[in-house]
Design an enzyme around this catalytic site. Structure first.
Site, PDB file in Angstrom:
ATOM      1  N   MET A  76       0.694  -1.404   0.015  1.00 32.13           N
ATOM      2  CA  MET A  76       0.034  -0.146   0.007  1.00 32.13           C
ATOM      3  C   MET A  76       1.048   1.262  -0.044  1.00 32.13           C
ATOM      4  O   MET A  76       0.258   2.518   0.393  1.00 32.13           O
ATOM      5  CB  MET A  76      -1.177   0.040   1.119  1.00 32.13           C
ATOM      6  CG  MET A  76      -1.973  -0.996   0.796  1.00 32.13           C
ATOM      7  SD  MET A  76      -3.218  -1.351   2.125  1.00 32.13           S
ATOM      8  CE  MET A  76      -2.290  -2.551   3.156  1.00 32.13           C
ATOM      9  N   CYS A  77       2.222   1.043  -0.440  1.00 33.92           N
ATOM     10  CA  CYS A  77       3.100   2.431  -0.485  1.00 33.92           C
ATOM     11  C   CYS A  77       2.753   3.021  -1.961  1.00 33.92           C
ATOM     12  O   CYS A  77       2.873   2.007  -2.884  1.00 33.92           O
ATOM     13  CB  CYS A  77       4.409   2.043  -0.270  1.00 33.92           C
ATOM     14  SG  CYS A  77       5.627   3.189  -0.160  1.00 33.92           S
ATOM     15  N   MET A 112       9.164   6.496   3.842  1.00 37.00           N
ATOM     16  CA  MET A 112       9.294   5.171   3.419  1.00 37.00           C
ATOM     17  C   MET A 112      10.661   4.688   2.374  1.00 37.00           C
ATOM     18  O   MET A 112      11.436   3.656   2.578  1.00 37.00           O
ATOM     19  CB  MET A 112       8.050   4.336   3.117  1.00 37.00           C
ATOM     20  CG  MET A 112       6.661   4.332   3.928  1.00 37.00           C
ATOM     21  SD  MET A 112       7.287   3.811   5.727  1.00 37.00           S
ATOM     22  CE  MET A 112       7.757   2.073   5.141  1.00 37.00           C
ATOM     23  N   GLU A 113      10.508   5.569   1.413  1.00 43.26           N
ATOM     24  CA  GLU A 113      11.772   5.374   0.600  1.00 43.26           C
ATOM     25  C   GLU A 113      13.105   5.531   1.119  1.00 43.26           C
ATOM     26  O   GLU A 113      13.921   4.700   0.849  1.00 43.26           O
ATOM     27  CB  GLU A 113      11.398   6.390  -0.587  1.00 43.26           C
ATOM     28  CG  GLU A 113      10.458   5.965  -1.604  1.00 43.26           C
ATOM     29  CD  GLU A 113       8.975   6.120  -0.951  1.00 43.26           C
ATOM     30  OE1 GLU A 113       8.015   5.671  -1.647  1.00 43.26           O
ATOM     31  OE2 GLU A 113       8.793   6.804   0.001  1.00 43.26           O
ATOM     32  N   ASP A 127      26.055  -8.137   3.415  1.00 44.39           N
ATOM     33  CA  ASP A 127      26.258  -9.171   2.521  1.00 44.39           C
ATOM     34  C   ASP A 127      27.566  -9.320   2.011  1.00 44.39           C
ATOM     35  O   ASP A 127      28.410 -10.301   1.805  1.00 44.39           O
ATOM     36  CB  ASP A 127      25.271  -9.074   1.316  1.00 44.39           C
ATOM     37  CG  ASP A 127      25.444 -10.283   0.288  1.00 44.39           C
ATOM     38  OD1 ASP A 127      25.206 -11.290   0.603  1.00 44.39           O
ATOM     39  OD2 ASP A 127      25.583  -9.930  -1.020  1.00 44.39           O
TER      40      ASP A 127
END
Length: 157
Positions: A76-77, A112-113, A127
């Site tokens: 829902m973004c 959010m980004e 990683d």
């Protein structure tokens, strides 16, 4: 009860917030987080001596890609027009700090980004250095991603 929850409709079902009636505005968000690493790993990152390659350049690219694709991974973004992304890494005494600043012109914010950029940037670091972080027992005693937060959010109407 559901009146206060913008991602829930009157029947209690998940919904995307309708921003169609909102005016466009210049928006900015900055997020930050850290990864704890051993001193030897930090020196290898700083000296560009990590076996997998240039850690910070790769992590910067990963962070930018994550910003651009946040709408695909966060339910829902909204898909937003990202106008600028800046990714910075700072060497700390016991790790690295990642800071991601995102700008957009649109109907909804970009925090959010920024958060997605920070977490992905730090995940890419992890990683690339995890082999160097492993101790003789195959454990990662000091490595942790922590303190991820939005540190700035602004709207210029």
């Amino acid at each position: 009860m559901t009146d206060d929850l913008t991602h829930v409709d009157d029947e209690g079902d998940a919904q995307m917030v309708d921003v169609g009636e909102k005016d466009d505005s210049q928006r900015r968000a900055v997020a930050r987080g850290e990864i704890r690493l051993t001193e030897s790993t930090l020196r290898a990152v700083e000296d560009d001596a990590v076996e997998k390659g240039d850690v910070l350049t790769t992590a910067r690219i990963g962070a930018i890609q994550a910003v651009k694709h946040t709408w695909e991974t966060i339910p829902m973004c909204h898909q937003i027009p990202v106008t600028d992304v800046a990714v910075d890494f700072d060497l700390l005494e016991d790790g690295l700090a990642c800071r991601v600043a995102v700008e957009t012109v649109g109907k909804t914010g970009c925090e959010m980004e920024a958060l997605e950029g920070v977490t992905t940037g730090l995940n890419v670091v992890w990683d690339m250095v995890k082999a160097a972080e492993k101790d003789e027992d195959g454990e990662y005693p000091t490595t942790a991603i922590e303190g991820v937060e939005v540190v700035e959010k602004s709207v210029d109407r």
